[in-house]
Design a protein around this motif. Structure first.
Motif, PDB file in Angstrom:
ATOM      1  N   ARG A   1       3.535  10.977  -6.600  1.00 26.69           N
ATOM      2  CA  ARG A   1       4.258  11.439  -7.735  1.00 26.69           C
ATOM      3  C   ARG A   1       3.159  11.767  -8.915  1.00 26.69           C
ATOM      4  N   ALA A   2       2.337  10.974  -9.019  1.00 26.42           N
ATOM      5  CA  ALA A   2       1.484  11.266 -10.281  1.00 26.42           C
ATOM      6  C   ALA A   2       0.664  12.524 -10.055  1.00 26.42           C
ATOM      7  N   MET A   3       0.285  12.887  -8.700  1.00 24.83           N
ATOM      8  CA  MET A   3      -0.468  14.236  -8.230  1.00 24.83           C
ATOM      9  C   MET A   3       0.555  15.368  -8.486  1.00 24.83           C
ATOM     10  N   GLN A   4       1.768  15.148  -8.207  1.00 24.88           N
ATOM     11  CA  GLN A   4       2.895  16.258  -8.372  1.00 24.88           C
ATOM     12  C   GLN A   4       2.843  16.474  -9.855  1.00 24.88           C
ATOM     13  N   GLU A   5       2.768  15.361 -10.797  1.00 25.64           N
ATOM     14  CA  GLU A   5       3.203  15.757 -12.063  1.00 25.64           C
ATOM     15  C   GLU A   5       1.932  16.462 -12.536  1.00 25.64           C
ATOM     16  N   VAL A   6       0.608  15.985 -12.091  1.00 22.30           N
ATOM     17  CA  VAL A   6      -0.454  16.979 -12.493  1.00 22.30           C
ATOM     18  C   VAL A   6      -0.458  18.376 -12.105  1.00 22.30           C
TER      19      VAL A   6
ATOM     20  N   LEU B   1       0.862  -1.190   0.082  1.00 18.37           N
ATOM     21  CA  LEU B   1      -0.054  -0.013   0.045  1.00 18.37           C
ATOM     22  C   LEU B   1       0.936   1.259   0.052  1.00 18.37           C
ATOM     23  N   ASP B   2       2.050   1.346   0.642  1.00 16.19           N
ATOM     24  CA  ASP B   2       2.721   2.384   0.775  1.00 16.19           C
ATOM     25  C   ASP B   2       3.406   2.677  -0.501  1.00 16.19           C
ATOM     26  N   THR B   3       3.604   1.652  -1.341  1.00 18.03           N
ATOM     27  CA  THR B   3       4.208   1.719  -2.686  1.00 18.03           C
ATOM     28  C   THR B   3       3.283   2.461  -3.527  1.00 18.03           C
TER      29      THR B   3
END
Length: 254
Positions: free
Chosen positions: A225-230, A216-218
């Motif tokens: 990371r995906a939200m940062q890219e967005v 789950l931590d992964t």
């Protein structure tokens, strides 16, 4: 075509005395994610299926291209002498009549198997601080869940739950059985793995079981990371102001 709500159980399974844990369809889907994770880490066994004419009238295509109607699946976990009966409900039931019928059939089934505790896992925006809140009918239950890391619910008005869960909670409370809802604070309307982890932290301490959070931590790291890219692309839209009151979900207890 399914003409009635029906619960089909695998022969020979022993679910008597289990604790019933439901992941409820709420914003952030943390309850559903949490229940699904319990299924994975404890090698849950499929013990039953629920079909109903009140489920969404859509067809689901599997990997082999075979179409089927929506259904709910019941899974059983045995861990440290506890039996956990798990249900991830990924869709609400729209009608009041259908919700009552499903909740009534499910409660009768659970009562026949001496299932005397119901734990609802849900999520949505409450205070914005990422807490896990508890609402329960018992002072002893409340204390146990507070000791496990939950906080008292500020108001039932801020705890959305659909009609099926609402009716089930009513049936359990009416008959003097244990019923509690854990609600993970989440500002997200997409699946929130971090909110699911917070739920599982409270649930594991409450039940006295150990949960391996590595997988789950992964997922949490990937999501971050995906939200940062967005955000870098400027696609997140309007941010929620910290003191902004949450809009109500479609259905509430009441």
């Amino acid at each position: 075509m399914v003409l009635e709500t029906r619960i089909d159980v695998v022969d020979g399974v022993e679910i008597d005395g289990a604790i019933f844990i439901e992941g409820s369809p709420t914003a952030g889907a943390a309850g559903i994610l949490a229940v699904n994770y319990l299924r994975e880490v404890f090698d849950a066994v499929l013990v039953g299926e629920i079909v109903s004419p009140h489920f969404p009238q859509i067809s689901i295509i599997d990997d082999d291209g075979i179409a089927s109607r929506p259904k709910l699946e019941l899974y059983l976990v045995n861990v440290k002498g506890l039996k956990l009966l798990l249900l991830s409900r990924v869709f609400p039931v729209e009608s009041n009549e259908g919700s009552y019928e499903l909740a009534s059939k499910l409660y009768q089934f659970l009562a026949r198997h001496n299932v005397n505790e119901y734990l609802v896992l849900a999520s949505g925006r409450v205070t914005g601080d990422g807490s896990v809140f508890v609402s329960t009918t018992s002072l002893d239950q409340s204390k146990a869940l507070l000791d496990a890391g939950a906080k008292r619910s500020p108001s039932l008005e801020t705890l959305p739950v659909d009609r099926v869960s609402g009716f089930l909670m009513l049936f359990f409370a009416r008959d003097g059985k244990k019923v509690s809802m854990l609600f993970s604070d989440s500002a997200s309307y997409i699946p929130d793995n971090l909110a699911a982890r917070r739920l599982l932290e409270v649930v594991s301490r409450y039940l006295g079981i150990e949960v391996d959070f590595k997988a789950l931590d992964t997922e949490i790291e990937k999501q971050a990371r995906a939200m940062q890219e967005v955000e870098q692309l400027g696609l997140t839209g309007r941010k929620i102001v910290s003191d902004e009151k949450p809009s109500k979900e479609p259905f509430y207890i009441g």
